[in-house]
Motif scaffolding. Sequence first.
Motif, mmCIF file in Angstrom:
data_model
loop_
_atom_site.group_PDB
_atom_site.id
_atom_site.type_symbol
_atom_site.label_atom_id
_atom_site.label_comp_id
_atom_site.label_asym_id
_atom_site.label_seq_id
_atom_site.Cartn_x
_atom_site.Cartn_y
_atom_site.Cartn_z
ATOM 1 N N VAL A 21 -6.134 -0.658 16.706
ATOM 2 C CA VAL A 21 -5.408 -0.844 15.449
ATOM 3 C C VAL A 21 -5.072 -2.301 15.345
ATOM 4 O O VAL A 21 -4.642 -2.762 16.121
ATOM 5 C CB VAL A 21 -4.157 -0.120 15.517
ATOM 6 N N GLY A 22 -5.510 -2.901 14.025
ATOM 7 C CA GLY A 22 -5.219 -4.314 13.851
ATOM 8 C C GLY A 22 -4.440 -4.567 12.552
ATOM 9 O O GLY A 22 -4.037 -3.682 11.731
ATOM 10 N N TRP A 23 -3.968 -5.757 12.300
ATOM 11 C CA TRP A 23 -3.544 -6.181 11.074
ATOM 12 C C TRP A 23 -3.735 -7.792 10.960
ATOM 13 O O TRP A 23 -4.266 -8.222 11.946
ATOM 14 C CB TRP A 23 -1.953 -5.948 11.194
ATOM 15 N N VAL B 272 3.598 -6.995 3.928
ATOM 16 C CA VAL B 272 2.395 -6.760 3.461
ATOM 17 C C VAL B 272 1.617 -7.969 4.521
ATOM 18 O O VAL B 272 1.982 -9.115 4.527
ATOM 19 C CB VAL B 272 2.230 -6.891 2.134
ATOM 20 N N ALA B 273 0.345 -7.636 4.895
ATOM 21 C CA ALA B 273 -0.400 -8.520 5.512
ATOM 22 C C ALA B 273 -1.694 -8.631 4.897
ATOM 23 O O ALA B 273 -2.450 -7.474 4.906
ATOM 24 C CB ALA B 273 -0.384 -8.266 7.128
ATOM 25 N N THR C 117 -2.522 -2.789 6.263
ATOM 26 C CA THR C 117 -2.182 -3.926 5.136
ATOM 27 C C THR C 117 -0.714 -3.921 5.163
ATOM 28 O O THR C 117 0.100 -4.825 4.949
ATOM 29 C CB THR C 117 -2.818 -3.835 3.970
ATOM 30 N N HIS C 118 0.012 -2.652 5.189
ATOM 31 C CA HIS C 118 1.276 -2.372 5.004
ATOM 32 C C HIS C 118 1.935 -2.213 6.443
ATOM 33 O O HIS C 118 1.689 -1.267 6.908
ATOM 34 C CB HIS C 118 1.651 -1.128 4.065
ATOM 35 N N ASP D 57 4.017 5.374 -1.830
ATOM 36 C CA ASP D 57 3.454 4.563 -2.896
ATOM 37 C C ASP D 57 2.378 3.588 -2.525
ATOM 38 O O ASP D 57 2.126 2.673 -3.215
ATOM 39 C CB ASP D 57 4.641 3.931 -3.698
ATOM 40 N N ILE D 58 1.856 3.748 -1.323
ATOM 41 C CA ILE D 58 1.001 2.896 -0.944
ATOM 42 C C ILE D 58 -0.245 3.857 -0.282
ATOM 43 O O ILE D 58 0.057 5.183 -0.069
ATOM 44 C CB ILE D 58 1.400 1.975 0.164
ATOM 45 N N PRO D 59 -1.562 3.335 0.000
ATOM 46 C CA PRO D 59 -2.334 4.077 0.311
ATOM 47 C C PRO D 59 -2.363 4.781 1.770
ATOM 48 O O PRO D 59 -1.823 3.968 2.558
ATOM 49 C CB PRO D 59 -3.781 3.398 0.573
ATOM 50 N N PRO D 60 -2.808 5.878 2.041
ATOM 51 C CA PRO D 60 -2.255 6.475 3.502
ATOM 52 C C PRO D 60 -3.379 5.726 4.361
ATOM 53 O O PRO D 60 -4.502 4.997 3.893
ATOM 54 C CB PRO D 60 -2.736 7.913 3.334
#
Lengths: 348, 348, 598, 598
Positions: free
Chosen positions: D500-502, D350-351, D529-530, D483-486
């Motif tokens: 696309v970043g993180w 997770v970031a 985030t994931h 189990d995480i937001p799309p």
Amino acid sequence: MTNDSESNVTLLDPTKRGHWTSDQDVRWCPGCGDYGILAAMQFMHAELAKDPATEIKTEDTVFISGIGCAARFPYYMDTYGMHTIHGRSPAIATGLAIARPDLNIWVVGGDGDMLSIGGNHLIHALRRNVNLTILLFNNQIYGLTKGQYSPTSEVGKVTKSTPSGSIDPPFNPISLAVGARATFVARTHDLDRKHMIDVFQQANAHRGASLVEIYQNCNVFNDGAFDAITKRANRAAMMIDLVDGEPVRFGADNEKGVVINNGRAEVVEVDDVGVDSLLVHRADADPSVSFALAELANDRQSPTAFGVFRAVESPEYTDAVEAQVADAQSDGAGNLSDLLTSGATWTV
Amino acid sequence: MTNDSESNVTLLDPTKRGHWTSDQDVRWCPGCGDYGILAAMQFMHAELAKDPATEIKTEDTVFISGIGCAARFPYYMDTYGMHTIHGRSPAIATGLAIARPDLNIWVVGGDGDMLSIGGNHLIHALRRNVNLTILLFNNQIYGLTKGQYSPTSEVGKVTKSTPSGSIDPPFNPISLAVGARATFVARTHDLDRKHMIDVFQQANAHRGASLVEIYQNCNVFNDGAFDAITKRANRAAMMIDLVDGEPVRFGADNEKGVVINNGRAEVVEVDDVGVDSLLVHRADADPSVSFALAELANDRQSPTAFGVFRAVESPEYTDAVEAQVADAQSDGAGNLSDLLTSGATWTV
Amino acid sequence: MQLTGDRFTSTSALVGNDLATLPEFPAEIRAPQGTLAGVSAFQVHISDHDIHTPGDISDVLVAMNPAALKSQLNRLKGGGTIILNSDAFDERNLEKCGYEIDPRSDGTLDDFTVHEIAMTSLTVTATADLDVKKRDAERSKNFFALGVISWMYTRPLEPTMEWVEAKFASKPAVVAANVAALKAGHAYGETTEMFANQYVVNAAPAKPGTYTNITGNTATAWGMIAAGELSGLPVFLGSYPITPASDILHELSRHKNFGVRTFQAEDEIAGAGAALGAAFGGALAYTTTSGPGVALKGETIGLALSMELPLVIIDVQRGGPSTGLPTKTEASDLMMAMYGRHGESPMPVVAASTPSDCFFAAIEASRLALKYRTPVMLLTDGYLATGAEPWRLPEVSDLPDIGVSFTTEANSTDLEGNPVFLPFLRDQDTLSRPWAIPGTPGLEHRLGGLEKADQTGDVSYDPNNHELMTQLREAKINGIANDIPPAEIDGTGGADVLLVGWGSTLGSITSAVQSMREEGLSVDQLHLTHIHPFPSNLGDVLTKYTRILVPELNRGQLVKLLRAEYLVDATPLSKVQGLPFTGQEIISATKALLEVTQ
Amino acid sequence: MQLTGDRFTSTSALVGNDLATLPEFPAEIRAPQGTLAGVSAFQVHISDHDIHTPGDISDVLVAMNPAALKSQLNRLKGGGTIILNSDAFDERNLEKCGYEIDPRSDGTLDDFTVHEIAMTSLTVTATADLDVKKRDAERSKNFFALGVISWMYTRPLEPTMEWVEAKFASKPAVVAANVAALKAGHAYGETTEMFANQYVVNAAPAKPGTYTNITGNTATAWGMIAAGELSGLPVFLGSYPITPASDILHELSRHKNFGVRTFQAEDEIAGAGAALGAAFGGALAYTTTSGPGVALKGETIGLALSMELPLVIIDVQRGGPSTGLPTKTEASDLMMAMYGRHGESPMPVVAASTPSDCFFAAIEASRLALKYRTPVMLLTDGYLATGAEPWRLPEVSDLPDIGVSFTTEANSTDLEGNPVFLPFLRDQDTLSRPWAIPGTPGLEHRLGGLEKADQTGDVSYDPNNHELMTQLREAKINGIANDIPPAEIDGTGGADVLLVGWGSTLGSITSAVQSMREEGLSVDQLHLTHIHPFPSNLGDVLTKYTRILVPELNRGQLVKLLRAEYLVDATPLSKVQGLPFTGQEIISATKALLEVTQ
Ligand SMILES: Cc1ncc(C[n+]2csc(CCOP(=O)(O)OP(=O)(O)O)c2C)c(N)n1
Ligand SMILES: Cc1ncc(C[n+]2csc(CCOP(=O)(O)OP(=O)(O)O)c2C)c(N)n1
Ligand code: SF4
Ligand code: SF4
Ligand SMILES: [Mg+2]
Ligand SMILES: [Mg+2]
């Protein structure tokens, strides 16, 4: 590789401090005890170079350190050096010593580097008696990371990571080293260049692993940690100078001394016990005696011993390695073809 | 969770060994000293359970180990347990102890696990005085990896990794522990169940970190390592039983004793020095005395002390943690909303 | 002994049947054919269903006494495994069968992997608490042996226990003793981390030459010694014992006559650290370990990478994660080899493919480390390490020269024209920095893990310098792609499917490919030795295929690297059972990909 | 003081000019506007070229005495940095300017990052060997301050030194003292690992609510405390100090009133180990560190993964490799987070993307760890950790419930119908195993790192079981994708290019995207985030774009994962200078990809 502020002559003359000084700006905080230690080390080398018998050379000298303020040390010596990773310098130096027994290797680190993350490598290097001169800059704090308590910090120390005070008793580095069967153990402090030079020389001359604990002031994060002992006004009452072959005495008028009473070192008034009862210091005495002397320092209120606690001859590790190699080669060096055909072979 | 070979009644009765025995097949080599230690541990628990005051329960007991033959130990106790990674068990156990000071935590490992890779965690756990009972199964060899020398192997040991003999002097685990400021240190051996039970009980009753060195025979890779000392025929002459408050005497007719001479422990003939000169053992004496007694074992030819070398009361680590938490909560527990608004805030 | 012989026959027969139910890796255990009465031994014959090993030669010989060893040794494959009952090797027994010198010490067994186990006494001890006489207990030692074998080849004990119970139903004491012995033998194998020593089949017909049998670990050790000789540098190994890598340390420590120095460190970090220290001093430095040890060495490897010093890390992979399956093989450390360090820290990764290839792979890893002043990861695995194969010995004169020279003089001048040494002034060609070792006058310098200024190597926090150095370190490693053999396809170069492998799967993939070709399928094969960097032509080669299958003893690691690098839709074939692939597994997956009806 | 003020003005002006030559990250240093005579302070104003920060508010205040602090504090941004000369904070000075309580201890400065430095005495000591009077030496303290600032913002000293030499040409002693002070200040910043505290610009207009300024490290610590409250579990932190992560330990150790227990371990391995031990005991366990520390924790993380116990590892990334650039930011530990362990050891990654997001990311990482009984890697970086932003405080009641329950009763029965506890009997839904903690009667069990049999958790060497368990561990982690937001695109969903970043690049990418949209370019944005597992719809989302740009503060790590997973031809944009992206850098790269003439 040159230092503008000094003449070339100075640089080329190994009996001058400048010869041992690298071209890097020293980057410790102004007033840090590390400066004094660096100067002592450079002067010591210059001093040794005066004796032609020593053949001391910058190229044969290596300083290896871990990470921390203390561990910056190698950058400032104009010798070979490695500023490695946190805690691992005794192990890295051991490898170099085995590979290159011809070198004179110094290992430098702080109390965190050597006793926290690196404690195991330290005690193993001591146990093995590898020919390394290990300097432990003990400022009882993590300097580089801005002031957390260390394994030598006193109980109750309030630091960034222990706002309610630390709760673990500190190591006594000398006791730990003796417990690890060290063959040379000494203590000195950053305010006495002469004492440092003397102890460094003895430690380096010792064949085997030597540990020197240096009380070092971190004036930014732990100022005055050793004032109660090493401040000029307190020295007479608080510092016990160990002199080989001499009764252990101290005090302004040498009025105090140390006896071993029931196995334990105790401070006494000389008049009360008589000079003859005093412990006569012998650095090659049983480790139990070195240990007893070391234990004097556990309490900051008590006088603390300085100098060489312990110096005993014992087979050195790399000598033993070399002997085994020499033995294996006594019938000649290995031959690769012979090795390949040393098992059962057949020909098609 | 059931053991077919025993009746349910036995399993449910905590005063029976079977109650403390897990359903796993024990997988040490036949004849390994580890069996005796396991039996002693299970019997000790059964014994303790007879005293209703102890309230000893399988669910409140945890065994934590690293890797090695010795480290298999937790699998065989029907308690909670963790068989972790090589060398790290004292650190892992420290975390559990801090999180759960209500538990009774035992730490088990071999001489490689605890003194080679894990040496640093061990000395730090001892220094901190965390409430752990640490058992060091010393067989002076790496058993699980099929016989390399260990940090307690004697110099000159020929093993797979040292075909020309090892060259490094071994640690003396008791000396090292005393050097690390351990508050409880003892030694026992795998052939004497009664002695083990007695020492384990004392170690476990000690509030703080306890280290018990157990001489353990690895009959496969280092058979008979302790025969010169613990073999029945040699015991009288070679084993010194430390009894608190008693003069240190041993020998078939108690004809030998130990004195502290100039700080060093020495074996004497009682007749030569008189009973009154003998060292009267006190487990709470100065660490220098514990150290001196420990040093007796460095030489395999000399008599070796067993029993409790050292047991001193000293603030325990998790007690101090709890006290700081309690103190912080004396004005009530933290509130999350308050925390979020504890800095300067403004409203838009 | 007569009785013992009988029991073996029964047991073995049983086990033979029993094992047939484990199709993926069958083994047969047989009483020795033509056994003289009184000879106590049994042999284990292991074969992959697909490969027919000719004759009656066995893979494993269990010798309960010297007579058994003597009479049966000629039936054991070169490089095979001997499990012997050391209790029976006393003077009397040796004499009785005419051994003048103990065959365990006169070199007779040099060609084999020998496990000496005191089976009689261990069995007696294991049964001590039971109600059996010592003499009867001793008889159970064969079950102890069977337990050991069952451990090594992952055979369940239950069928044997059931058989024992049925067979000796009337003698509960015998049942108890045999079961106890069986379990004790099994536990012994586990507790002392015994490994199955497996044959890797040599696919190619024997070329003329001199052969020897060699295990991967021995070949690795010899490769290290050879690299020392070929480079003219003293070999240093810093290591900490761990299964299945320890034998490299053991083997090397026996060859001090080559000037080799081995150091059993206090842990893996110290092993790597000591090696790095030795490298600074000018040694050819190695550290050997298995997965859990590599996980500990990451920080030290990062330092080597930052200091740009040569260091070969040898990972003899085993089943993971964590302690995992220490005695089983797996190839699941590839991603850790690639990325198991913080920061941008690219380093070469080389993988050996057969036991004897470990020799060459060790030399190649050393060559790269020395030439490019970089840590290099060499991957082998438990299967290669403990497995043996016949090896056609190379001519020493055919081995590559991997010598490098130390810098002994200033390599630049300062503004005033004085000679200076710049420890990070790179070679234009390789981008390697100079290697000047302590003892060299005038080249005194300090290395560290903080970012270094280009050329001077002084500590530098300059943003652009950091980016430059990061790129230079990367470019140096990437440049190796041009210094290694190009990827070479075995096959037509344009088949319907390409099988890409690495590491110890070479044997299984090759035999599967051969079978499929015999069946008429169009299959090409590519086996990679260099995984980082890849050979420079790999992208061109791969994009020629529409179907690529990548069999790996992991959950698909190489396949990830190929997909990321070349955007090819390669398909993973995964196996993580601690066992090598069978040919059939690979054939099925290939056919599935080809949509061939099976 | 008058003199001091003057000198500041000059110096600052100089520096102002000087800094303009560093276009990627300009800063201005100014004498306080409207400074009262006698007030000694200067302010640093930092801005990214693209973003105009309104007003005269500064980012950094250097206060040489209490008066300066008092008069200038209102000009400092909330969350900004104060560097103060602690030597000047004596009673007399405090009194003189009307401070009744020392503002350093009464909470006045709570909202800021404060560095107390004894600048006067350090300057005096630094110049002690020079031929200057103590009073004159003291005057050089401003240069000491300038040295510190220059360190923090990676400004070269040479221009200042040249200016000093020119300015005081006639007074060599003054030159020497000033240069010595300047260098000493710079070295001080380095030696004590001082970090630049930077503002992360909040792009969105301020929504109504209560705000506070928060740094990433504080937000992380508060997130950990919040996770403890939200799960009802006591928080345990095992840690070893390291820049830039230490402040999380410092902050947490101040909140024992939440029942938080912090443990400063002997090293990183012990920190992680202690946390794992605490997790076994039922604590919500964390270990915090930076890259070199993570490199040491791999083996312990692997054990957590094998034991399936919850453990959150927080990596505050810094410049690597090795010791690297401890006080500079980088995002180069992603691959290590993914693969830095031996064997098949998948774990969630997770970031966090802004300082305040660290709070939520810490809760999310904790949620996953607890629910799936797994180690989770939370990545932040030096830029987030030490940077501050205004944070609209959440309602505590809006925070998620992340409670889990311990197993307290047998979960199965044996063949005879007796209740038994199977520690590896998994939840059908999450595939998590039960968490039964010591103290629970009847559920005694042992965990280990050897492979475990399905359900019972007994040690098992069975080949098929190993494959099954490997797959189960993998499937459990992969299942988190649901189990995480799309993944949610910011934009049209079908623009010409997708960025696309993180992590901490969110601010830079967002502002670049805004500028480009204003320019009329068709640009979509996605911030992850994931990172492991990816959101389940990510493949579908990505394959809609023909051009994908992935800006990263590393050499291209996320981009590798995306390419391998989805075979999309995503293009890396790399920066490794210890500095965040400027908007311009991202814009240029995007335009290049779009082949827009710039
Ligand atoms: C693996 C690793 N862990 C932690 C750190 C951070 N660190 C650097 S130096 C240091 C301790 C410094 O204390 P000490 O060794 O006493 O040296 P001093 O600065 O006091 O001279 C720490 C924790 C690091 N650089 N690497
Ligand atoms: C990180 C790591 N390094 C090495 C090993 C291999 N290993 C397992 S146990 C062991 C030493 C065993 O000796 P000891 O601790 O004395 O236990 P014993 O088997 O003698 O009881 C070693 C080296 C490992 N499992 N993990
Ligand atoms: S922080 Fe302390 S130890 Fe480090 S350089 Fe400054 S004064 Fe010296
Ligand atoms: S190898 Fe040695 S220590 Fe290990 S189980 Fe066997 S006898 Fe015991
Ligand atoms: Mg320190
Ligand atoms: Mg052992």
